[in-house]
Design a protein around this motif. Structure first.
Motif, mmCIF file in Angstrom:
data_model
loop_
_atom_site.group_PDB
_atom_site.id
_atom_site.type_symbol
_atom_site.label_atom_id
_atom_site.label_comp_id
_atom_site.label_asym_id
_atom_site.label_seq_id
_atom_site.Cartn_x
_atom_site.Cartn_y
_atom_site.Cartn_z
ATOM 1 N N SER A 1 -2.612 -6.482 10.304
ATOM 2 C CA SER A 1 -3.693 -5.144 10.015
ATOM 3 C C SER A 1 -3.979 -4.269 10.727
ATOM 4 O O SER A 1 -3.688 -3.321 11.213
ATOM 5 C CB SER A 1 -4.367 -5.369 9.171
ATOM 6 N N ILE B 1 -0.213 -2.496 11.357
ATOM 7 C CA ILE B 1 -0.820 -1.645 10.673
ATOM 8 C C ILE B 1 -1.220 -0.299 10.962
ATOM 9 O O ILE B 1 -0.788 0.548 10.955
ATOM 10 C CB ILE B 1 -0.344 -1.702 9.455
ATOM 11 N N CYS C 1 -0.246 2.069 13.501
ATOM 12 C CA CYS C 1 0.593 3.369 12.663
ATOM 13 C C CYS C 1 0.644 4.495 13.202
ATOM 14 O O CYS C 1 -0.235 5.808 12.607
ATOM 15 C CB CYS C 1 1.373 3.663 11.763
ATOM 16 N N THR D 1 4.019 7.668 4.938
ATOM 17 C CA THR D 1 3.499 5.235 5.156
ATOM 18 C C THR D 1 4.968 4.536 4.926
ATOM 19 O O THR D 1 4.121 3.604 5.697
ATOM 20 C CB THR D 1 2.025 5.150 4.153
ATOM 21 N N LYS D 2 5.360 4.920 3.711
ATOM 22 C CA LYS D 2 6.709 4.377 3.322
ATOM 23 C C LYS D 2 7.488 3.696 4.918
ATOM 24 O O LYS D 2 7.830 2.630 5.118
ATOM 25 C CB LYS D 2 7.751 5.011 2.620
ATOM 26 N N CYS E 1 6.397 4.206 7.580
ATOM 27 C CA CYS E 1 5.628 3.394 8.792
ATOM 28 C C CYS E 1 5.505 1.760 8.441
ATOM 29 O O CYS E 1 5.522 0.911 9.517
ATOM 30 C CB CYS E 1 4.115 3.543 8.500
ATOM 31 N N LYS E 2 5.400 1.505 7.211
ATOM 32 C CA LYS E 2 5.590 -0.001 7.139
ATOM 33 C C LYS E 2 6.952 -0.485 7.022
ATOM 34 O O LYS E 2 6.865 -1.650 7.267
ATOM 35 C CB LYS E 2 5.091 -0.026 4.991
ATOM 36 N N CYS E 3 7.980 0.583 7.114
ATOM 37 C CA CYS E 3 9.079 0.231 6.807
ATOM 38 C C CYS E 3 9.246 -0.826 8.315
ATOM 39 O O CYS E 3 10.285 -1.682 9.149
ATOM 40 C CB CYS E 3 10.387 0.710 6.353
ATOM 41 N N ASP F 1 6.768 -1.535 11.216
ATOM 42 C CA ASP F 1 5.960 -2.244 10.504
ATOM 43 C C ASP F 1 6.842 -3.717 10.321
ATOM 44 O O ASP F 1 6.668 -4.632 11.196
ATOM 45 C CB ASP F 1 4.683 -2.090 10.208
ATOM 46 N N GLU F 2 7.267 -3.610 9.194
ATOM 47 C CA GLU F 2 8.503 -4.984 8.636
ATOM 48 C C GLU F 2 9.170 -5.569 9.826
ATOM 49 O O GLU F 2 9.737 -6.567 9.928
ATOM 50 C CB GLU F 2 8.695 -4.628 7.400
#
Length: 126
Positions: free
Chosen positions: A68, A71, A74, A80-81, A83-85, A87-88
């Motif tokens: 968190s 994230i 970011c 955000t999609k 960004c999350k990708c 991060d993964e």
């Protein structure tokens, strides 16, 4: 060329192959009671651990609070999609300690994030 090696589906495929090999040897051992099948089972489990461990070490190197924290930093708030990708991809590539010691301004890291963004924006099936 070998980008498929980093995909989750490749890992799942390897797990299925190892489970099939182990279940086949268990079936054969029950039918014949030969000790060589026990050797096959032990060797298959050992090889599975040796092959799959590097793929999972980064997943277990991050705690939820650390995730968190990453994230929340970011930069791309509008997408955000992506960004999350990204991060993964970071969670897969680095452990938390490696990420903290990493020089975020290095060309290697910038190239990694660029490739991760390109992979995230790519709509291909592979």
């Amino acid at each position: 060329m070998f980008d498929f090696l980093d995909s989750d589906w490749f890992n799942i495929g390897l797990e299925i192959v190892f489970l099939l090999l182990i279940s086949y040897d268990i079936k054969k051992y029950k039918e014949t009671k030969k000790k060589e099948y026990i050797t096959n089972i032990v060797l298959t489990i050992g090889f599975a651990i040796w092959v799959l461990y590097p793929y999972y070490k980064s997943y277990f190197g991050w705690e939820e609070s650390q995730k968190s924290e990453l994230i929340s930093t970011c930069v791309d708030a509008n997408d955000t999609k992506t960004c999350k990708c990204v991060d993964e991809a970071i969670f897969k590539e680095y452990t938390y300690d490696e990420y903290k010691l990493l020089d975020k301004n290095s060309t290697e890291y910038k190239e990694f994030t660029k490739e991760a963004k390109e992979d995230c924006l790519d709509d291909s099936w592979f």
